[in-house]
Design an enzyme around this catalytic site. Structure first.
Site, PDB file in Angstrom:
ATOM      1  N   HIS A  60      49.365 -58.028  15.854  1.00  0.00           N
ATOM      2  CA  HIS A  60      48.556 -57.711  17.038  1.00  0.00           C
ATOM      3  C   HIS A  60      47.107 -58.059  16.745  1.00  0.00           C
ATOM      4  O   HIS A  60      46.603 -57.825  15.642  1.00  0.00           O
ATOM      5  CB  HIS A  60      48.699 -56.222  17.367  1.00  0.00           C
ATOM      6  CG  HIS A  60      47.933 -55.787  18.573  1.00  0.00           C
ATOM      7  ND1 HIS A  60      48.124 -56.353  19.817  1.00  0.00           N
ATOM      8  CD2 HIS A  60      46.966 -54.841  18.727  1.00  0.00           C
ATOM      9  CE1 HIS A  60      47.313 -55.766  20.682  1.00  0.00           C
ATOM     10  NE2 HIS A  60      46.604 -54.862  20.041  1.00  0.00           N
ATOM     11  N   CYS A 100      47.402 -60.863  23.415  1.00  0.00           N
ATOM     12  CA  CYS A 100      46.320 -60.190  22.696  1.00  0.00           C
ATOM     13  C   CYS A 100      45.438 -61.202  21.958  1.00  0.00           C
ATOM     14  O   CYS A 100      44.230 -61.002  21.825  1.00  0.00           O
ATOM     15  CB  CYS A 100      46.881 -59.148  21.736  1.00  0.00           C
ATOM     16  SG  CYS A 100      48.048 -59.789  20.521  1.00  0.00           S
TER      17      CYS A 100
END
Length: 463
Positions: A411, A148
């Site tokens: 994230h 990510c």
């Protein structure tokens, strides 16, 4: 109720299990023979086994809750979203997942605390958003395993219009191929997919592979720092494009020994800081200059909220070196004041908020809400006198990298402004959502990208 299953019940159970396993691409829980009642000979031990069981059981519950709605969710995408939420918010006992496809038209799911899940995964989500498909420069990127951070950086570079325009020029592409610029070459191919492709998502596997071969510290499936990767990406592109710049020099220039290390990367991203050291005993001044591509700004501690101007003021404030510096005028070590100015503002200004640091003896992530606007960033208080006369103090935000989570796990998502659609979008790996500009600011902001000149619609052949 009897625990013995009839033959028909066993067959139904096999069908249900096979249905729930549809789309599964991870390590198998059971061999095919297990579904027929034979002895289990392969089972993932410990944590992996428990995690996979939780994923499948939660998937079953989710499927039953949406029975009759006509929605179809692949277990692979379901598991990926579930894993992301568990990383962000481990205490959630029964995760309720966000939308897995843009075709979902109802409001965002909520967790047990009745808070929108979008507030943790991608805070500025617009409810009832339309599906994002086949729009130039609006392309989701598949997560290939803790990638990510890589996807967020690629999205920001993809939205840097002057860089995209240059790299996608036919002449530039030919020169890059002729000079065997590996990093620039795969990045150009990725930009072609994102700007000229017809798919709403793609997999940047080739770009990741080449980048990891050049930057071996990223050649793993560990979560990495997006700011560090962005800095290395900019440097790698600059080094590659220097080959093109040298190749474009004429024969006479080469014979004269002239060399140009200027590239589109340095012209866009490179700025210059000027430092002044002042001896507090004799007032002697010494000047220095330092180029930069990213400014790492400290965040005021012990504050719930501050502004981006507060962070800039903290970076550029005068400091005193109490240990003393050798003064060339006095010939002795004297207490010295240091002042830093922005001497040459870059075309593209990248601000990195230093959220990861130490508090006492502990390493922490600062969750201070740094407030900023998408409209205007005024740098005039921090410019040198020469830079003030150049009328280059105003910037406009065009991309943001968010970090959701904690110090050791989290994230990354990206937000960027698309000049073709004139809309902000949130990129959560392969999931793309339109957002309102007023909602771009969030306490998860980690990297801010500003442009000195407003971006226009890209002049790209075939767009």
């Amino acid at each position: 109720m009897s625990l013995d299953l009839t033959t028909q019940q066993q067959a139904n159970q096999e069908t249900k299990t096979a249905t729930h396993l549809q789309g599964w691409t991870g390590p198998a829980l059971f061999r095919q023979s297990d579904l027929k009642g034979s002895e289990v000979d392969v089972f993932l031990p410990g944590l992996w086994g428990a995690l996979h069981v939780v994923c499948i059981n939660t998937f079953v519950l989710h499927t039953l809750q949406n029975k009759g709605s006509g929605r179809r969710v692949e277990l692979r995408d379901f598991t990926r979203s579930l894993g992301s939420q568990l990383v962000v918010d481990p205490p959630v006992s029964v995760p309720v997942l966000p939308r897995l496809h843009s075709s979902y038209q109802d409001g965002p799911f909520t967790d047990a605390t009745n808070q929108s899940f979008s507030e943790t995964s991608c805070s500025p989500v617009v409810k009832n958003e339309k599906s994002v498909k086949n729009q130039p420069g609006v392309c989701g990127l598949d997560n290939s395993g803790n990638s990510c951070y890589l996807n967020a950086v690629f999205q920001c570079l993809c939205s840097t219009v002057p860089l995209v325009e240059y790299l996608l020029q036919p002449d530039t592409r030919k020169q890059i191929s002729r000079c065997k610029c590996r990093v620039a070459e795969v990045f150009v191919r990725l930009l072609e997919q994102m700007w000229l492709g017809r798919a709403a998502r793609c997999a940047p596997l080739e770009a990741r592979s080449v980048l990891c071969s050049v930057l071996p510290q990223f050649n793993n499936h560990l979560q990495q720092d997006a700011q560090e990767l962005l800095m290395y990406c900019i440097n790698a592109l600059h080094d590659d494009l220097k080959k093109v710049s040298r190749h474009q020099l004429g024969r006479e220039q080469r014979r004269a020994g002239l060399r140009s290390d200027s590239t589109v990367v340095s012209r866009l991203f490179e700025g210059r800081l000027s430092g002044v050291t002042l001896c507090l005993h004799c007032d002697h001044q010494a000047h220095s200059a330092q180029p930069f591509t990213i400014l790492s700004l400290p965040i005021p501690t012990d504050l719930i909220s501050c502004s981006i101007q507060d962070c800039l003021s903290l970076f550029f404030q005068q400091s005193v070196l109490s240990g003393g510096v050798l003064c060339s005028e006095c010939g002795l070590r004297r207490e010295t004041a240091v002042v830093t100015y922005l001497d040459k503002p870059p075309e593209i200004l990248i601000l990195h908020l230093k959220r990861f640091g130490c508090k006492g003896r502990s390493q922490v992530k600062l969750k201070t809400n740094v407030e900023f606007s998408t409209e205007t960033l005024d740098l005039s208080p921090f410019l040198s006198s020469s830079a003030l006369s150049s009328d280059c103090s105003s910037y406009r935000l065009y991309a943001v990298v968010n970090h959701i989570g904690h110090l050791h796990m989290g994230h990354y998502t990206a937000l960027s402004y698309n000049t073709v659609t004139q809309t902000w979008h949130c990129f959560d790996d392969s999931v793309v959502r339109p957002v309102e500009g007023v909602l771009v600011q969030s306490p998860h902001a980690y990297i801010l990208l500003y442009s000195r000149k407003p971006f226009h619609k890209p002049q790209i052949q075939g767009l």
